[in-house]
Design a protein around this motif. Structure first.
Motif, PDB file in Angstrom:
ATOM      1  N   PRO A 223      44.328  75.918 132.423  1.00 12.25           N
ATOM      2  CA  PRO A 223      44.814  75.005 133.477  1.00 12.25           C
ATOM      3  C   PRO A 223      45.218  75.728 134.748  1.00 12.25           C
ATOM      4  O   PRO A 223      45.277  75.135 135.816  1.00 12.25           O
ATOM      5  N   GLY A 224      45.478  77.039 134.652  1.00  9.18           N
ATOM      6  CA  GLY A 224      45.860  77.791 135.836  1.00  9.18           C
ATOM      7  C   GLY A 224      44.684  78.153 136.708  1.00  9.18           C
ATOM      8  O   GLY A 224      44.827  78.458 137.896  1.00  9.18           O
ATOM      9  N   ALA A 225      43.477  78.140 136.101  1.00  4.02           N
ATOM     10  CA  ALA A 225      42.283  78.551 136.840  1.00  4.02           C
ATOM     11  C   ALA A 225      41.652  77.401 137.608  1.00  4.02           C
ATOM     12  O   ALA A 225      40.960  77.592 138.588  1.00  4.02           O
ATOM     13  N   THR A 226      41.870  76.192 137.150  1.00  7.59           N
ATOM     14  CA  THR A 226      41.278  75.029 137.801  1.00  7.59           C
ATOM     15  C   THR A 226      42.182  73.827 137.601  1.00  7.59           C
ATOM     16  O   THR A 226      42.954  73.769 136.627  1.00  7.59           O
ATOM     17  N   LYS A 227      42.100  72.875 138.496  1.00  8.68           N
ATOM     18  CA  LYS A 227      42.957  71.696 138.394  1.00  8.68           C
ATOM     19  C   LYS A 227      42.381  70.648 137.452  1.00  8.68           C
ATOM     20  O   LYS A 227      43.075  69.738 137.045  1.00  8.68           O
ATOM     21  N   ARG A 228      41.103  70.779 137.139  1.00 10.74           N
ATOM     22  CA  ARG A 228      40.434  69.721 136.384  1.00 10.74           C
ATOM     23  C   ARG A 228      39.961  70.228 135.027  1.00 10.74           C
ATOM     24  O   ARG A 228      39.230  71.208 134.950  1.00 10.74           O
ATOM     25  N   ALA A 229      40.393  69.566 133.964  1.00 16.00           N
ATOM     26  CA  ALA A 229      39.958  69.943 132.622  1.00 16.00           C
ATOM     27  C   ALA A 229      38.521  69.503 132.415  1.00 16.00           C
ATOM     28  O   ALA A 229      38.056  68.551 133.040  1.00 16.00           O
ATOM     29  N   PRO A 230      37.770  70.190 131.549  1.00 13.64           N
ATOM     30  CA  PRO A 230      36.391  69.777 131.284  1.00 13.64           C
ATOM     31  C   PRO A 230      36.339  68.386 130.681  1.00 13.64           C
ATOM     32  O   PRO A 230      37.198  67.997 129.891  1.00 13.64           O
ATOM     33  N   ALA A 231      35.329  67.626 131.093  1.00 13.62           N
ATOM     34  CA  ALA A 231      35.173  66.265 130.565  1.00 13.62           C
ATOM     35  C   ALA A 231      34.886  66.321 129.077  1.00 13.62           C
ATOM     36  O   ALA A 231      34.120  67.151 128.615  1.00 13.62           O
ATOM     37  N   ARG A 232      35.501  65.454 128.319  1.00 19.06           N
ATOM     38  CA  ARG A 232      35.306  65.441 126.873  1.00 19.06           C
ATOM     39  C   ARG A 232      35.101  64.020 126.400  1.00 19.06           C
ATOM     40  O   ARG A 232      35.944  63.154 126.623  1.00 19.06           O
ATOM     41  N   ASP A 233      33.963  63.765 125.805  1.00 20.15           N
ATOM     42  CA  ASP A 233      33.727  62.465 125.211  1.00 20.15           C
ATOM     43  C   ASP A 233      34.682  62.328 124.029  1.00 20.15           C
ATOM     44  O   ASP A 233      34.725  63.209 123.169  1.00 20.15           O
ATOM     45  N   PRO A 234      35.483  61.262 123.971  1.00 16.12           N
ATOM     46  CA  PRO A 234      36.457  61.139 122.880  1.00 16.12           C
ATOM     47  C   PRO A 234      35.807  60.971 121.514  1.00 16.12           C
ATOM     48  O   PRO A 234      36.478  61.052 120.501  1.00 16.12           O
ATOM     49  N   GLU A 235      34.521  60.739 121.482  1.00 17.68           N
ATOM     50  CA  GLU A 235      33.843  60.493 120.218  1.00 17.68           C
ATOM     51  C   GLU A 235      32.691  61.486 120.044  1.00 17.68           C
ATOM     52  O   GLU A 235      32.054  61.887 121.005  1.00 17.68           O
ATOM     53  N   SER A 236      32.439  61.878 118.825  1.00 17.42           N
ATOM     54  CA  SER A 236      31.374  62.828 118.527  1.00 17.42           C
ATOM     55  C   SER A 236      30.006  62.269 118.916  1.00 17.42           C
ATOM     56  O   SER A 236      29.660  61.138 118.569  1.00 17.42           O
ATOM     57  N   HIS A 237      29.223  63.080 119.627  1.00 12.90           N
ATOM     58  CA  HIS A 237      27.868  62.662 119.985  1.00 12.90           C
ATOM     59  C   HIS A 237      27.034  62.477 118.712  1.00 12.90           C
ATOM     60  O   HIS A 237      26.238  61.535 118.607  1.00 12.90           O
ATOM     61  N   ALA A 238      27.196  63.384 117.755  1.00 14.76           N
ATOM     62  CA  ALA A 238      26.441  63.293 116.506  1.00 14.76           C
ATOM     63  C   ALA A 238      26.787  62.004 115.759  1.00 14.76           C
ATOM     64  O   ALA A 238      25.904  61.326 115.229  1.00 14.76           O
ATOM     65  N   ALA A 239      28.071  61.666 115.718  1.00 15.97           N
ATOM     66  CA  ALA A 239      28.495  60.452 115.011  1.00 15.97           C
ATOM     67  C   ALA A 239      27.909  59.206 115.667  1.00 15.97           C
ATOM     68  O   ALA A 239      27.488  58.270 114.981  1.00 15.97           O
ATOM     69  N   LYS A 240      27.883  59.192 116.996  1.00 13.36           N
ATOM     70  CA  LYS A 240      27.324  58.029 117.693  1.00 13.36           C
ATOM     71  C   LYS A 240      25.831  57.886 117.406  1.00 13.36           C
ATOM     72  O   LYS A 240      25.331  56.770 117.213  1.00 13.36           O
ATOM     73  N   MET A 241      25.119  58.998 117.373  1.00 13.13           N
ATOM     74  CA  MET A 241      23.689  58.927 117.077  1.00 13.13           C
ATOM     75  C   MET A 241      23.444  58.402 115.661  1.00 13.13           C
ATOM     76  O   MET A 241      22.560  57.571 115.432  1.00 13.13           O
ATOM     77  N   LEU A 242      24.236  58.873 114.705  1.00 13.08           N
ATOM     78  CA  LEU A 242      24.069  58.429 113.324  1.00 13.08           C
ATOM     79  C   LEU A 242      24.365  56.933 113.195  1.00 13.08           C
ATOM     80  O   LEU A 242      23.676  56.210 112.461  1.00 13.08           O
ATOM     81  N   ARG A 243      25.377  56.466 113.893  1.00 15.28           N
ATOM     82  CA  ARG A 243      25.671  55.029 113.864  1.00 15.28           C
ATOM     83  C   ARG A 243      24.522  54.231 114.437  1.00 15.28           C
ATOM     84  O   ARG A 243      24.179  53.159 113.935  1.00 15.28           O
ATOM     85  N   GLU A 244      23.934  54.721 115.517  1.00 20.92           N
ATOM     86  CA  GLU A 244      22.797  54.039 116.108  1.00 20.92           C
ATOM     87  C   GLU A 244      21.612  54.015 115.150  1.00 20.92           C
ATOM     88  O   GLU A 244      20.908  53.007 115.029  1.00 20.92           O
ATOM     89  N   ALA A 245      21.374  55.130 114.461  1.00 19.91           N
ATOM     90  CA  ALA A 245      20.278  55.181 113.489  1.00 19.91           C
ATOM     91  C   ALA A 245      20.488  54.145 112.393  1.00 19.91           C
ATOM     92  O   ALA A 245      19.554  53.427 112.003  1.00 19.91           O
ATOM     93  N   CYS A 246      21.714  54.042 111.906  1.00 18.71           N
ATOM     94  CA  CYS A 246      22.016  53.065 110.859  1.00 18.71           C
ATOM     95  C   CYS A 246      21.896  51.641 111.397  1.00 18.71           C
ATOM     96  O   CYS A 246      21.384  50.747 110.719  1.00 18.71           O
ATOM     97  N   ARG A 247      22.341  51.439 112.614  1.00 17.35           N
ATOM     98  CA  ARG A 247      22.307  50.092 113.209  1.00 17.35           C
ATOM     99  C   ARG A 247      20.886  49.550 113.322  1.00 17.35           C
ATOM    100  O   ARG A 247      20.624  48.383 113.003  1.00 17.35           O
ATOM    101  N   VAL A 248      19.947  50.382 113.789  1.00 16.82           N
ATOM    102  CA  VAL A 248      18.593  49.882 114.039  1.00 16.82           C
ATOM    103  C   VAL A 248      17.764  49.773 112.765  1.00 16.82           C
ATOM    104  O   VAL A 248      16.714  49.127 112.760  1.00 16.82           O
TER     105      VAL A 248
END
Length: 300
Positions: A182-207
């Motif tokens: 936090p001392g090196a930059t004012k902005r923290a890296p963006a973080r998706d609150p949910e796992s990308h892998a988990a979202k893909m697996l849910r989509e696979a199951c959904r379709v």
């Protein structure tokens, strides 16, 4: 305007808002577009200095697995196809309803060109034993974590290395946050609150249609992958079960695929039918009722 109409005709996104944004190399659309730019390798390559874009294994190695979990008249969806020729190999062998998606526009455009050339060659030199007619693969630009396919519309989903890429993306995001100063930059890296892998697996199951299969080819051994497929940690997977019979101790949780000096793992899950889900709910309700009666009869 004409380019926009062409993209809409193919079902492609008309801007980048539907695609993931992340600081990770593997989540960067620019990285994949550069990898799949014009002139890139299509499929496997053993030439020194060339990039091999047939991840892990090709159709010849995967044929017994594919034949086990799908049929030639099934609607088959390949996730994160890149410039793999797996879809083409399926089409020329009589699979009539193959679709392949990737969020790299260059990859999809390259494979559409490759397919057109295949069809031209087919017309000029028909094979001795052709399928009824030259089937086409429907290539679409699409984010696998946010697909536009309707629920229960696909018979088989094939994932070859895409889960690994998204898992690496998740790990990279975790590293970014862990190493954030936090001392090196004012902005923290963006973080998706949910796992990308988990979202893909849910989509696979959904379709998937009830009774359909999700087939995953990965370098991840069970200790690192089974938790991703676990319905208790991903609510969207409650409708599928291990199709290899390895969850109850009566079989292995995955198949091993050895190629050259590497070992890859194949996981397969079957989407349960409505009847089996109803039966499970009935059993659960009966068990709850029996327990409740027992507590009433024998209060503690």
């Amino acid at each position: 305007a004409m380019e926009r109409e062409k993209r809409l005709l193919h079902g492609d996104p008309v801007d980048d808002e539907t695609l993931p944004h992340t600081s990770s190399l593997y989540g960067s659309k620019a990285y994949w577009d550069e990898r799949f730019e014009e002139g890139c390798t299509v499929g496997a390559s053993s030439e020194r200095g060339e990039v091999n874009n047939e991840w892990y294994a090709g159709y010849d190695e995967l044929e017994p697995i594919i034949e086990r979990f799908t049929r030639r008249n099934h609607r088959v969806l390949i996730l994160g196809c890149g410039t793999s020729t797996l879809g083409e190999e399926l089409a020329v062998r009589g699979f009539s309803r193959v679709e392949a998606v990737d969020f790299s526009e260059n990859a999809i455009l390259r494979m559409r060109e490759e397919q057109e050339q295949r069809l031209v060659n087919y017309a000029r030199n028909p094979p001795v034993r052709p399928p009824p007619h030259p089937f086409k693969v429907d290539y679409r630009i699409m984010d696998v974590t946010k697909m536009t396919y309707p629920d229960r519309s696909v018979d088989c989903v094939i994932d070859k290395a895409t889960l690994d890429t998204l898992k690496q993306l998740d790990d990279d995001d975790d590293d970014d946050l862990e190493n954030f100063d936090p001392g090196a930059t004012k902005r923290a890296p963006a973080r998706d609150p949910e796992s990308h892998a988990a979202k893909m697996l849910r989509e696979a199951c959904r379709v998937l249609k009830p009774g359909g299969h999700y087939v995953c080819v990965t370098y991840g051994e069970p200790a690192t992958r089974l938790s991703l497929f676990d319905p208790t940690s991903n609510d969207g997977l409650g409708e599928w079960t291990n199709a290899l019979g390895g969850e109850d101790g009566d079989g292995e949780p995955c198949l091993e695929l050895k190629r050259n000096r590497a070992t890859y793992y194949v996981y397969a899950f079957r989407k349960r039918t409505d009847a089996s889900l109803v039966a499970e709910r009935v059993v659960d309700e009966l068990v709850e009722e029996i327990v409740a009666r027992g507590q009433r009869m024998f209060p503690s």
